[in-house]
Structure formats: structure tokens, C-alpha cells
Scaffold this motif. Sequence first.
Motif, PDB file in Angstrom:
ATOM      1  N   PHE A  68       0.826  -1.206   0.000  1.00 45.88           N
ATOM      2  CA  PHE A  68       0.000   0.000   0.000  1.00 45.88           C
ATOM      3  C   PHE A  68       0.862   1.258   0.000  1.00 45.88           C
ATOM      4  O   PHE A  68       0.579   2.214  -0.710  1.00 45.88           O
ATOM      5  N   GLU A  69       1.900   1.251   0.810  1.00 47.41           N
ATOM      6  CA  GLU A  69       2.750   2.436   0.901  1.00 47.41           C
ATOM      7  C   GLU A  69       3.458   2.701  -0.419  1.00 47.41           C
ATOM      8  O   GLU A  69       3.577   3.853  -0.850  1.00 47.41           O
ATOM      9  N   ARG A  70       3.911   1.639  -1.087  1.00 47.36           N
ATOM     10  CA  ARG A  70       4.581   1.813  -2.381  1.00 47.36           C
ATOM     11  C   ARG A  70       3.599   2.348  -3.419  1.00 47.36           C
ATOM     12  O   ARG A  70       3.952   3.200  -4.252  1.00 47.36           O
ATOM     13  N   VAL A  71       2.363   1.860  -3.393  1.00 49.85           N
ATOM     14  CA  VAL A  71       1.353   2.330  -4.339  1.00 49.85           C
ATOM     15  C   VAL A  71       1.024   3.795  -4.068  1.00 49.85           C
ATOM     16  O   VAL A  71       0.924   4.603  -5.007  1.00 49.85           O
ATOM     17  N   ARG A  72       0.838   4.154  -2.803  1.00 50.91           N
ATOM     18  CA  ARG A  72       0.537   5.558  -2.478  1.00 50.91           C
ATOM     19  C   ARG A  72       1.621   6.489  -3.003  1.00 50.91           C
ATOM     20  O   ARG A  72       1.337   7.602  -3.465  1.00 50.91           O
ATOM     21  N   ALA A  73       2.861   6.043  -2.957  1.00 47.95           N
ATOM     22  CA  ALA A  73       3.977   6.882  -3.404  1.00 47.95           C
ATOM     23  C   ALA A  73       3.944   7.097  -4.912  1.00 47.95           C
ATOM     24  O   ALA A  73       4.551   8.053  -5.424  1.00 47.95           O
ATOM     25  N   ARG A  74       3.239   6.242  -5.641  1.00 47.45           N
ATOM     26  CA  ARG A  74       3.170   6.342  -7.099  1.00 47.45           C
ATOM     27  C   ARG A  74       1.958   7.133  -7.591  1.00 47.45           C
ATOM     28  O   ARG A  74       1.832   7.396  -8.791  1.00 47.45           O
ATOM     29  N   ILE A  75       1.076   7.530  -6.680  1.00 43.43           N
ATOM     30  CA  ILE A  75      -0.144   8.233  -7.083  1.00 43.43           C
ATOM     31  C   ILE A  75       0.194   9.616  -7.649  1.00 43.43           C
ATOM     32  O   ILE A  75       0.965  10.372  -7.065  1.00 43.43           O
ATOM     33  N   GLU A  76      -0.425   9.932  -8.787  1.00 38.89           N
ATOM     34  CA  GLU A  76      -0.244  11.230  -9.434  1.00 38.89           C
ATOM     35  C   GLU A  76      -1.591  11.959  -9.459  1.00 38.89           C
ATOM     36  O   GLU A  76      -2.508  11.530 -10.174  1.00 38.89           O
ATOM     37  N   PRO A  77      -1.748  13.021  -8.696  1.00 41.77           N
ATOM     38  CA  PRO A  77      -2.988  13.796  -8.765  1.00 41.77           C
ATOM     39  C   PRO A  77      -3.196  14.340 -10.177  1.00 41.77           C
ATOM     40  O   PRO A  77      -2.235  14.696 -10.865  1.00 41.77           O
ATOM     41  N   THR A  78      -4.428  14.396 -10.611  1.00 45.15           N
ATOM     42  CA  THR A  78      -4.740  14.948 -11.924  1.00 45.15           C
ATOM     43  C   THR A  78      -4.460  16.452 -11.933  1.00 45.15           C
ATOM     44  O   THR A  78      -4.733  17.154 -10.959  1.00 45.15           O
ATOM     45  N   GLN A  79      -3.926  16.927 -13.035  1.00 42.02           N
ATOM     46  CA  GLN A  79      -3.646  18.355 -13.171  1.00 42.02           C
ATOM     47  C   GLN A  79      -4.915  19.166 -12.886  1.00 42.02           C
ATOM     48  O   GLN A  79      -6.002  18.831 -13.358  1.00 42.02           O
ATOM     49  N   GLY A  80      -4.767  20.216 -12.104  1.00 42.69           N
ATOM     50  CA  GLY A  80      -5.883  21.110 -11.820  1.00 42.69           C
ATOM     51  C   GLY A  80      -6.750  20.712 -10.650  1.00 42.69           C
ATOM     52  O   GLY A  80      -7.687  21.443 -10.297  1.00 42.69           O
ATOM     53  N   LEU A 203      -8.475  19.343 -14.474  1.00 39.62           N
ATOM     54  CA  LEU A 203      -9.724  19.561 -13.737  1.00 39.62           C
ATOM     55  C   LEU A 203     -10.047  21.041 -13.549  1.00 39.62           C
ATOM     56  O   LEU A 203     -11.202  21.377 -13.300  1.00 39.62           O
ATOM     57  N   SER A 204      -9.062  21.908 -13.680  1.00 32.69           N
ATOM     58  CA  SER A 204      -9.373  23.345 -13.538  1.00 32.69           C
ATOM     59  C   SER A 204     -10.267  23.836 -14.673  1.00 32.69           C
ATOM     60  O   SER A 204     -10.897  24.893 -14.563  1.00 32.69           O
ATOM     61  N   GLU A 205     -10.349  23.076 -15.771  1.00 34.55           N
ATOM     62  CA  GLU A 205     -11.245  23.433 -16.876  1.00 34.55           C
ATOM     63  C   GLU A 205     -12.705  23.435 -16.434  1.00 34.55           C
ATOM     64  O   GLU A 205     -13.576  24.014 -17.098  1.00 34.55           O
ATOM     65  N   ILE A 206     -13.000  22.759 -15.310  1.00 34.62           N
ATOM     66  CA  ILE A 206     -14.379  22.655 -14.828  1.00 34.62           C
ATOM     67  C   ILE A 206     -14.780  23.881 -13.995  1.00 34.62           C
ATOM     68  O   ILE A 206     -15.968  24.155 -13.807  1.00 34.62           O
ATOM     69  N   ILE A 207     -13.816  24.653 -13.529  1.00 32.69           N
ATOM     70  CA  ILE A 207     -14.111  25.788 -12.647  1.00 32.69           C
ATOM     71  C   ILE A 207     -15.159  26.743 -13.243  1.00 32.69           C
ATOM     72  O   ILE A 207     -16.091  27.164 -12.530  1.00 32.69           O
ATOM     73  N   PRO A 208     -15.098  27.097 -14.527  1.00 31.71           N
ATOM     74  CA  PRO A 208     -16.108  28.019 -15.070  1.00 31.71           C
ATOM     75  C   PRO A 208     -17.533  27.445 -15.049  1.00 31.71           C
ATOM     76  O   PRO A 208     -18.497  28.198 -15.193  1.00 31.71           O
ATOM     77  N   LEU A 209     -17.664  26.134 -14.853  1.00 35.59           N
ATOM     78  CA  LEU A 209     -18.980  25.502 -14.824  1.00 35.59           C
ATOM     79  C   LEU A 209     -19.597  25.487 -13.432  1.00 35.59           C
ATOM     80  O   LEU A 209     -20.762  25.115 -13.279  1.00 35.59           O
ATOM     81  N   LEU A 210     -18.837  25.883 -12.411  1.00 31.98           N
ATOM     82  CA  LEU A 210     -19.341  25.866 -11.045  1.00 31.98           C
ATOM     83  C   LEU A 210     -20.386  26.952 -10.838  1.00 31.98           C
ATOM     84  O   LEU A 210     -20.272  28.039 -11.393  1.00 31.98           O
ATOM     85  N   PRO A 211     -21.391  26.668  -9.989  1.00 31.38           N
ATOM     86  CA  PRO A 211     -22.406  27.704  -9.719  1.00 31.38           C
ATOM     87  C   PRO A 211     -21.855  28.822  -8.856  1.00 31.38           C
ATOM     88  O   PRO A 211     -20.841  28.689  -8.215  1.00 31.38           O
TER      89      PRO A 211
END
Length: 211
Positions: A68-80, A203-211
Motif C-alpha cells: 500500500f505504501e509503495r502504491v501511495r507513493a506512485r499516485i499522481e494527482p490529476t492536473q488542476g 480539472l481546472s477546466e471545470i471551474i467556469p462551470l461551477l455555480p
Amino acid sequence: MTAARFLVVLDADSTLIRNEVIELLADEAGRRAEVQAATEAAMRGEVDFATSLRSRVDALRGVPTAAFERVRARIEPTQGVHELTAAVHERGGVVGVVSGGFHEILDHIAPGLGVDRWRANRLLLEGDVLAGAVDGEIVDADAKAASLQSWAAELGVAPHATIAIGDGANDLTMMAVAGLGIAFNAKPAVRAAASLVVGPQDLSEIIPLLP
């Protein structure tokens, strides 16, 4: 609990993060290729998600929990992702994640990405290795939709003020019950059914769609 203005619920794998966690775990078992093929078929909607997940988790039998720890270290958050969650909070919204993936990974990464609440599957253990099974009910398409609806009710958010973001066939039910369903980096069937399609993996492309 203070009512929220709106609720944004994301899928995790290939949406909140760039990875498919089950494939990273399969690397630890030397079975990534077969698990990756099964994951892609499930995301395209070619096979039942729960059935597919059980078979893929079976391939993880014997993987040590130290992985689990090795997998967590490989996680890449999506841009934005940080920009999106910050924008939701600035506008009085709440961020949720509901995933066919696993709490063992999501519990460690969600808070740092600005996620307020999350739900995922749990892996059954036999001592300090994986048993090759899911512990409890599987988080499938219906469970994803039910999570969005129950969180909205708890937060006092009207259905029209909910946004669902996902990429796979198991996100379609959640997207259908949300006020706005957004296909993000999605498979063709998901793009066809979504209210809106966001092509760039940002994911920042979604910001203009927020209410």
C-alpha cells in the motif's frame, strides 16, 4: 451541519488521480497486463463492474499490505485538482469522491487534495496479505449514485445543484442523477451520455462551470 451551496462528486481513478490504483496493486503481483485489460473492458461498459472487480481483486491475492505504501507513493494527482477543489470551497461548495477503488489508498490521499468526504471499497486481509476479495458490499454504479444523493440530502443541496464528474461506465448512473454530469477524460459511451464533455486532462477546466 451548515448547508452547502452545491456539491461536486468525482470518481477517483483516472479522474481525481491519473492512475488506476488496482493496476498499481496488480504490479505488485506481477499481473498488471491482465488486470489492466479487465479494467478497460469494465470502464467501457462491456462487462458488469462488480463481476469484473471481483475477478481483478482475486488477482491481488497474496500481495503484502506493505505494498500500500509503495502504491501511495506512485499516485499522481490529476492536473488542476487543487485549483478545482479550492474553487469549490471558495464558492461555498463541498467536494466528494466516490470510487470503485479502495479506502486503503483514498484515505491517505483524499484530504491533501481538498476532498471533504469519500467512499470506496475495502480489501479483505488475511494477516498481512490481501485475501483476493472485497470486504463488504461493492461500490458499483448504483452505490455511486446513492452516495451523491445521500450526501446532497445531508448537506441540504438540491439535486439541480449537484455535479458528477467521471470517466467510466460505472459513473453513468451517478451522472444521470446529478444536476450536471461531466465526462472527464472519458470513454466514448460516457461522453455520449454526459451533459458536458471536458477533453483536456485538467480539472481546472471545470471551474467556469461551477455555480
